[in-house]
Structure formats: structure tokens, C-alpha cells
Write a protein that holds these residues in place. Structure first.
Motif, PDB file in Angstrom:
ATOM      1  N   HIS A   1       1.194  -1.168   0.262  1.00 39.09           N
ATOM      2  CA  HIS A   1      -0.022  -0.300   0.680  1.00 39.09           C
ATOM      3  C   HIS A   1       0.819   1.236  -0.128  1.00 39.09           C
ATOM      4  O   HIS A   1       0.723   2.522  -0.553  1.00 39.09           O
ATOM      5  CB  HIS A   1      -0.821   0.056   1.215  1.00 39.09           C
TER       6      HIS A   1
ATOM      7  N   ARG B   1       4.014   1.613  -3.020  1.00 42.40           N
ATOM      8  CA  ARG B   1       3.547   3.198  -4.830  1.00 42.40           C
ATOM      9  C   ARG B   1       3.515   4.195  -4.826  1.00 42.40           C
ATOM     10  O   ARG B   1       3.567   4.935  -5.357  1.00 42.40           O
ATOM     11  CB  ARG B   1       2.443   1.882  -5.433  1.00 42.40           C
ATOM     12  N   ASN B   2       2.765   4.463  -3.335  1.00 39.46           N
ATOM     13  CA  ASN B   2       2.450   6.134  -3.066  1.00 39.46           C
ATOM     14  C   ASN B   2       3.602   7.229  -3.018  1.00 39.46           C
ATOM     15  O   ASN B   2       3.287   8.122  -3.016  1.00 39.46           O
ATOM     16  CB  ASN B   2       1.190   5.965  -2.451  1.00 39.46           C
TER      17      ASN B   2
ATOM     18  N   LEU C   1       2.706   4.371 -11.059  1.00 40.00           N
ATOM     19  CA  LEU C   1       2.899   4.616  -9.691  1.00 40.00           C
ATOM     20  C   LEU C   1       1.791   5.622  -9.348  1.00 40.00           C
ATOM     21  O   LEU C   1       1.562   5.645  -8.454  1.00 40.00           O
ATOM     22  CB  LEU C   1       4.383   5.005  -9.679  1.00 40.00           C
TER      23      LEU C   1
ATOM     24  N   PRO D   1      -1.657   7.580 -10.287  1.00 43.21           N
ATOM     25  CA  PRO D   1      -2.373   8.138 -11.293  1.00 43.21           C
ATOM     26  C   PRO D   1      -2.998   9.304 -11.643  1.00 43.21           C
ATOM     27  O   PRO D   1      -3.113   9.839 -12.913  1.00 43.21           O
ATOM     28  CB  PRO D   1      -3.779   7.113 -10.666  1.00 43.21           C
ATOM     29  N   LYS D   2      -2.571  10.341 -10.693  1.00 42.67           N
ATOM     30  CA  LYS D   2      -2.680  11.641 -11.122  1.00 42.67           C
ATOM     31  C   LYS D   2      -1.502  12.083 -11.660  1.00 42.67           C
ATOM     32  O   LYS D   2      -2.283  13.182 -12.625  1.00 42.67           O
ATOM     33  CB  LYS D   2      -2.241  12.643  -9.671  1.00 42.67           C
TER      34      LYS D   2
ATOM     35  N   ASN E   1      -6.253   4.476  -0.635  1.00 44.89           N
ATOM     36  CA  ASN E   1      -5.004   4.331  -1.324  1.00 44.89           C
ATOM     37  C   ASN E   1      -5.329   5.178  -2.583  1.00 44.89           C
ATOM     38  O   ASN E   1      -6.040   4.700  -3.299  1.00 44.89           O
ATOM     39  CB  ASN E   1      -4.531   3.140  -0.674  1.00 44.89           C
ATOM     40  N   PRO E   2      -4.572   6.301  -3.129  1.00 44.61           N
ATOM     41  CA  PRO E   2      -5.049   6.567  -4.406  1.00 44.61           C
ATOM     42  C   PRO E   2      -4.593   6.713  -5.392  1.00 44.61           C
ATOM     43  O   PRO E   2      -4.823   6.549  -6.381  1.00 44.61           O
ATOM     44  CB  PRO E   2      -3.776   8.093  -4.356  1.00 44.61           C
ATOM     45  N   ALA E   3      -3.384   5.171  -5.190  1.00 47.52           N
ATOM     46  CA  ALA E   3      -3.501   4.601  -5.928  1.00 47.52           C
ATOM     47  C   ALA E   3      -4.441   3.053  -6.875  1.00 47.52           C
ATOM     48  O   ALA E   3      -4.019   2.443  -7.918  1.00 47.52           O
ATOM     49  CB  ALA E   3      -1.895   4.168  -6.131  1.00 47.52           C
ATOM     50  N   LEU E   4      -5.223   2.611  -5.615  1.00 47.79           N
ATOM     51  CA  LEU E   4      -6.431   1.555  -5.906  1.00 47.79           C
ATOM     52  C   LEU E   4      -7.135   2.280  -6.435  1.00 47.79           C
ATOM     53  O   LEU E   4      -7.621   3.409  -5.799  1.00 47.79           O
ATOM     54  CB  LEU E   4      -5.955   0.849  -4.887  1.00 47.79           C
TER      55      LEU E   4
ATOM     56  N   LEU F   1     -10.341   5.425  -9.990  1.00 47.84           N
ATOM     57  CA  LEU F   1      -9.706   5.641  -8.808  1.00 47.84           C
ATOM     58  C   LEU F   1     -10.620   7.017  -7.713  1.00 47.84           C
ATOM     59  O   LEU F   1     -11.616   7.233  -8.247  1.00 47.84           O
ATOM     60  CB  LEU F   1      -8.601   6.284  -9.612  1.00 47.84           C
TER      61      LEU F   1
ATOM     62  N   ARG G   1      -9.773   9.695  -6.699  1.00 43.87           N
ATOM     63  CA  ARG G   1      -9.828  11.444  -7.353  1.00 43.87           C
ATOM     64  C   ARG G   1     -10.477  11.722  -7.869  1.00 43.87           C
ATOM     65  O   ARG G   1     -11.022  12.723  -8.382  1.00 43.87           O
ATOM     66  CB  ARG G   1      -8.066  11.475  -7.892  1.00 43.87           C
TER      67      ARG G   1
END
Lengths: 313, 301
Positions: free
Chosen positions: A229, A232-233, A306, A308-309, B117-120, B161, B163
Motif C-alpha cells: 500500500h 507505490r504512493n 505509480l 495515476p494523478k 489509497n490514491p493508487a487503487l 479511482l 480522485r
């Protein structure tokens, strides 16, 4: 995505042309008399002039430059002025050596900084302080010193690994690995230090967030939380640092190759630059800039995966 | 496993064994500065929560209400005293033992921007606790569909996502995550404070709706008295690490016994300038009389 890739590649090609052109013009003002270097001290001035005319050095700089640009863009890197070996052959001999130690160092930096950065972020206290102090130390010790000490202690005194030479991967994978281990470690020091510190910092930021707190409330282990968790961030800033360090690795390879007696791109470039062998120097510059462009492109793609933003549309 | 559903109206009549019982809990943080005294975040706090009940925990910033919530979740170190869940002491559990509790006690945090979690994708966020617990993937994905429906989010939300959602929607995702293993207690740490007013009431209604359907208990931490009045059966008022007043929600939030609670009540603004002015005057008179430090010393979090 495809548009993004094409745009980045075009920008990269433009960068290669610009850097190579700047190098071409700078080489012209190094002040060394190339023709004299080639024909030797004992030759007559007439012989030196004849050699210069043969290489086309008597023509104006502008004419020579566009002539060179044309042949280079057509894919021909020319021949060495000193031994007439095609530049592409020289590069193909040197590249495996340099790329082996650079990517070895890159991989080593990534692995070590993930382990040390994560542990330092998770375990406040003496471990964290030790990692931070070592990072500052590793960052400030000159690379050639590390290389020398490693070569002396591990290779010469202990005899665990070879002190000099390179074994191609095709000949023996084990020997190849043994021959690049010490140079890679020496090269990796600085990059590891910088990446570890960056990863520790961004990891601490992520560990504070509520979604991590939620996972902790469920009793998950630190390892699971970090690898599934948090990493990756927390990774994007560290990936940026590592890709910037890569340029430093290319420069550092020159010294490390010298210490370990490796005939890589770095040593080829230094000897060619001293002699004034312009085609070889330019060939090295073009290939190195190309590699840096490709590595940065890979880093950008990794960044998008890594985080998505920032994913390029 | 004991059936979770119990009628809320029966559950807070005081006769049965509480679901969660906090017994004389003290949380002490070692001081960071040399030779300065340790910080006592909680001083001998006791509180019970029965099945199907909502207990509101109010107090100003720094009163220890969040620490109490975290102590229940095992995120704050319980120095003395103990916390029992369903008869079992949970305050001294290590992480591994704590894992067995994760289908019993869940959490919803204040900030929906940092709690996901922003990546999931939403699907990954919601299936992760189920897959970790050993549920099959197909079953977990079916469960996510149901959950999204329960929290009134569109079904196609699962491939997006975090966001891409608004604050209120994100909080619904966080609630769905808390619900996914059918917990019997959810610790809600200021879950509506970061939302605008219309979203606040919608999310509060969702909490109530879920409680009516599943019989889940809430420990509802908030600084907002109107929120606490709306959602709680009982209210506990915290001040400087202690619970100074407990009682029926309607009573505590309208006719408090303790001076501090009265002051807290007067500090909440009302949407009427004339009444607000008179309240301000009353509060100032009150503060002059009172020697306790008031809720005006530090801004509400």
C-alpha cells in the motif's frame, strides 16, 4: 499516450542533436593540434598540414559542421582519426561494459534504498538516525575513493572478487557478475544515499495518512502495509531522484572504469578527448545522451504507473 | 460468531452486557523534550457502548476524544486500565491478535482525501480487506456491488479511482470499506467534519440507515454538538483527557449538568443574529464566572 511518447522521443532526438552540435563546436576550440598528434612529433610541418587537409580540417568550421551533421544524421558515425576503426565498432565494444556497471549500480541503488528507506521510516530511533548519518556520509565521500578502497580491500587483499577486467555476459554469466560487482557497488554509493533519503521522507509522509492508519487498525503487518500500500504512493519522488542520479552515474562510470581497469565508454571517451579524436568523442556523447533520454522516458512512464494523478493522457 | 443484529431501542436500557467497555483507561505519551513531564492524553476514562447503540464523544480539540477512538482501534498505547470487546480484553493485544478483530471493529476517518489509497481503484480498495481475510475474488466482487448499493454509489464506481469522487462520495467509499466485513462496532472519527452541510446530513442519514439495518454500534467522535445530537443515543463529554459528563443525548445536549458542557453548548453558533448575540453575551458572562479554560482557547479542528 502514443502522442506523449512521440512528443518525448522527438524532444529527445532534438536534445541529442543539440548536445552533439555543442560538443562538435567545443572540440574545435580545445587548442590541441590533432593533425600533429596523429602524424607524431618527428613529422615535418608539411606532413602535418597534409594530414589536416586529409581530415578536412582546413575547411571553415561552418562547412565542416554541416558536413558532419549530414553524415551523422544518416547514421554514419565515421571512423577514428587515430586507428581508422569505425566508431560504431568501438562503441559496441565499450557499451556492454559501461551499461553493465551503470544498470548494476541503478538496480543496487533501487533495492538498497527501498529496504533502508522503508526501515528507516518505520523504525524511528537509532536505526533511522544511523541510516540518515550514513546517507550523508556516503553522499559526501568521493566515488573514486570508494572505488579504490573496494578494489584494494575486497579484490586485492581479500581476493574475493577480481580487481580489474571485464568478462562479457555471453562468455560466463557468473564471471560477468563477479567482474561488475565491485564497480557497481562503488558507483551506486551516491545514488543510493540520495534515493534512500528521498524515499524515507516520502514514506514518512504516506505513513501518516489515514488509509495507512485504517490498515494498521486491522492489525496488518508492517511489511504488508509497506509493500502493498505505501511503497507505490511513496515511490514517485524517489524514482525522480533516481533518474536524475542516472546522469551522475554516467559521469561516475568514467572514474570507476579507470580504477577497475575496464575498457568501457568512459575510458574510451577520456582517451579520445585527450587525443582530440573528434569522431569517437562525438559518438560517445551521442550514445550517452540517447541512453539518458531513454532512461528518463522510462522514469516518466514509471511515474505515471505509480501515480495515476500524473498519468499522461 | 454471535449474530450482530439487535434492536437498538432495547440495547441502551442498561440491563445487558456492553459490546465495548472502556475501563479506567489512561493513555500516556512519553515526553519528547528532555525532563519535561509525560503527556497524559487520557486520564482514567470509562465508557460503555452497547450493541446497536451510538455513543457520541464530544469535546474541544485536544480533549482526548480522538485518542480514545484510537485506543479502541489499537492505534494508541493503553498505559493503564483496559478495553474489553465482547468480554475479551483487547487493549493488550498485539498486531497479530488484533487481526482477528478486524471483522468486528472498523473505522471511518475524518478526511476522505487521505483515508483512501490514491493508487487503487474503488474495487481494489473494497475487495482488499475481503481478499486478505480469504474470501474468493468472485464473491468479494459481488459483495462490493452490494456495498456500493448500500452506500448509494453507482455500480460503475468500482472501476474508478478515489480522485474522481467528491468528498461526500469518498466518505461513502470509506463507509463501504468499513462495512465490508460486517463489523459490530465502527469507530467514526469526525466522519462528517470535512463535508459541506448538505453532504453532512446525507452521510449522517446513511450512518443511521446502516445502523437500523445491521444493528452496528458507533463510537462517534465529533466536535459538533448538532451532529452528536442528531445521531447519538448517548453522549459523553470530554475535557482535558477526562469524561466529565455522560448521559442521554437529548438531555446532555439541551440541559447539561456540567458547567463546561453548558459552555460548549453556548459556543455552538445558531443561525439567528439576534439569538447569537444574546448567546455570546451569556457565554462571556459565563466564562467570567467559570475558571475552567473554555472551548474558545483553541480553534476547533
Amino acid at each position: 499516450m502514443v502522442v506523449f511518447l512521440i512528443r518525448r522521443l522527438l524532444a529527445g532526438i532534438l536534445l541529442v542533436i543539440l548536445v552533439a552540435s555543442a560538443t562538435y563546436i567545443m572540440l574545435n576550440y580545445t587548442g590541441s593540434d590533432v593533425a600533429r598528434n596523429i602524424v607524431g612529433e618527428t613529422a615535418t610541418p608539411e606532413q602535418a598540414l597534409a594530414k589536416a587537409a586529409e581530415l578536412g580540417l582546413n575547411r571553415p568550421l561552418g562547412v565542416r559542421y554541416f558536413d558532419w551533421l549530414g553524415t551523422t544524421l544518416s547514421g554514419d558515425l565515421g571512423k577514428s582519426w587515430f586507428n581508422n576503426v569505425p566508431v560504431s565498432t568501438t562503441l559496441l565494444n565499450g557499451l556492454p561494459v559501461t551499461l553493465s556497471i551503470i544498470f548494476g549500480a541503478l538496480l543496487l541503488s533501487a533495492l538498497v534504498s527501498v529496504v533502508l528507506g522503508s526501515l528507516a521510516a518505520l523504525r524511528a530511533g537509532w536505526f533511522d538516525k544511523t541510516v540518515q548519518a550514513s546517507a550523508v556520509l556516503a553522499d559526501s565521500i568521493p566515488g573514486f575513493l570508494v572505488a579504490l578502497v573496494l578494489a584494494m580491500v575486497v579484490a586485492v587483499n581479500l581476493g574475493w572478487l577480481p580487481a580489474t577486467g571485464f568478462v562479457p555476459f555471453q562468455r560466463s554469466a557468473v564471471e560477468w557478475l563477479r567482474s561488475i560487482t565491485l564497480p557497481s557497488i562503488a558507483l551506486a554509493f551516491g545514488a543510493t544515499a540520495a534515493t534512500t533519503q528521498q524515499l524515507r521522507g516520502s514514506m514518512l509522509d504516506v505513513l501518516k495518512l489515514d488509509y495507512v492508519r485504517t490498515l494498521r487498525s486491522r492489525g496488518l503487518s508492517d511489511g504488508r502495509i509497506v509493500f502493498k500500500h505505501v511503497l507505490r504512493n511513496a515511490a514517485p519522488p524517489a524514482v525522480t531522484v533516481l533518474s536524475l542520479q542516472f546522469i551522475g552515474l554516467v559521469g561516475g562510470a568514467v572514474i570507476v572504469e579507470k580504477v577497475f581497469g575496464l575498457r568501457g565508454i568512459g575510458s574510451i571517451a577520456t582517451s579520445a578527448a585527450v587525443q582530440g579524436d573528434a569522431p569517437v568523442v562525438l559518438g560517445v556523447v551521442i550514445v550517452m545522451v540517447l541512453i539518458v533520454v531513454v532512461v528518463n522516458l522510462i522514469a516518466d512512464l514509471a511515474y505515471g504507473w505509480l501515480n495515476p494523478k500524473v498519468r499522461a493522457e | 460468531m454471535i449474530a450482530a443484529v439487535e434492536a437498538p431501542e432495547e440495547s441502551h436500557n442498561g440491563s445487558e452486557v456492553p459490546l465495548l467497555s472502556i475501563e479506567d483507561v489512561t493513555v500516556q505519551y512519553p515526553s519528547k523534550k528532555w525532563r519535561s513531564p509525560d503527556f497524559l492524553a487520557l486520564k482514567g476514562v470509562s465508557l460503555d457502548i452497547r450493541a446497536g447503540e451510538t455513543v457520541g464523544l464530544v469535546g474541544e480539540s485536544g480533549s482526548g476524544k480522538t485518542t480514545l477512538g484510537r485506543a479502541v482501534l489499537g492505534l494508541a498505547p493503553v498505559t493503564t486500565g483496559r478495553i474489553r470487546y465482547d468480554g475479551q480484553v483487547i487493549s493488550a493485544m498485539n498486531r497479530k491478535q488484533r487481526r482477528t478483530l478486524s471483522d468486528e471493529i472498523q473505522v471511518v476517518f475524518q478526511d476522505p482525501y487521505t483515508s483512501l489509497n490514491p493508487a487503487l481503484t474503488v474495487l481494489d480498495i473494497l475487495t482488499e480487506p475481503l481478499l486478505t481475510a480469504g474470501t474468493g475474488r468472485a464473491q468479494a466482487e459481488q459483495r462490493v456491488k452490494d456495498l456500493l448499493e448500500q452506500v448509494h454509489l453507482p455500480r460503475d464506481a468500482s472501476n474508478r479511482l478515489p480522485r474522481e469522487f467528491s468528498g461526500g462520495q469518498r466518505q461513502r467509499i470509506a463507509i463501504a470499506r468499513a462495512l465490508c466485513r460486517d463489523p459490530r462496532l465502527i469507530v467514526c472519527d469526525e466522519p462528517v467534519s470535512a463535508l459541506d452541510l448538505s453532504n453532512q446530513s446525507r452521510v449522517l442519514d446513511l450512518f443511521i440507515e446502516i445502523q437500523e439495518r445491521t444493528g452496528v454500534s458507533y463510537l462517534f467522535v465529533t466536535h459538533d454538538l448538532s451532529v452528536v445530537r442528531y445521531i447519538s443515543h448517548r453522549v459523553a463529554v470530554m475535557y482535558k483527557g477526562e469524561i466529565i459528563e455522560t448521559g442521554d443525548a437529548a438531555k446532555v445536549t439541551t440541559q447539561p449538568k456540567e458547567a463546561y458542557t453548558q459552555k460548549l453548548l453556548l459556543a455552538a453558533p445558531v443561525p439567528d443574529p439576534a439569538r447569537q448575540a444574546s448567546r455570546r453575551a451569556a457565554r462571556q458572562k459565563f466564562s467570567a464566572k467559570l475558571h475552567v479554560a473554555g472551548p474558545f482557547e483553541s480553534p476547533a479542528s
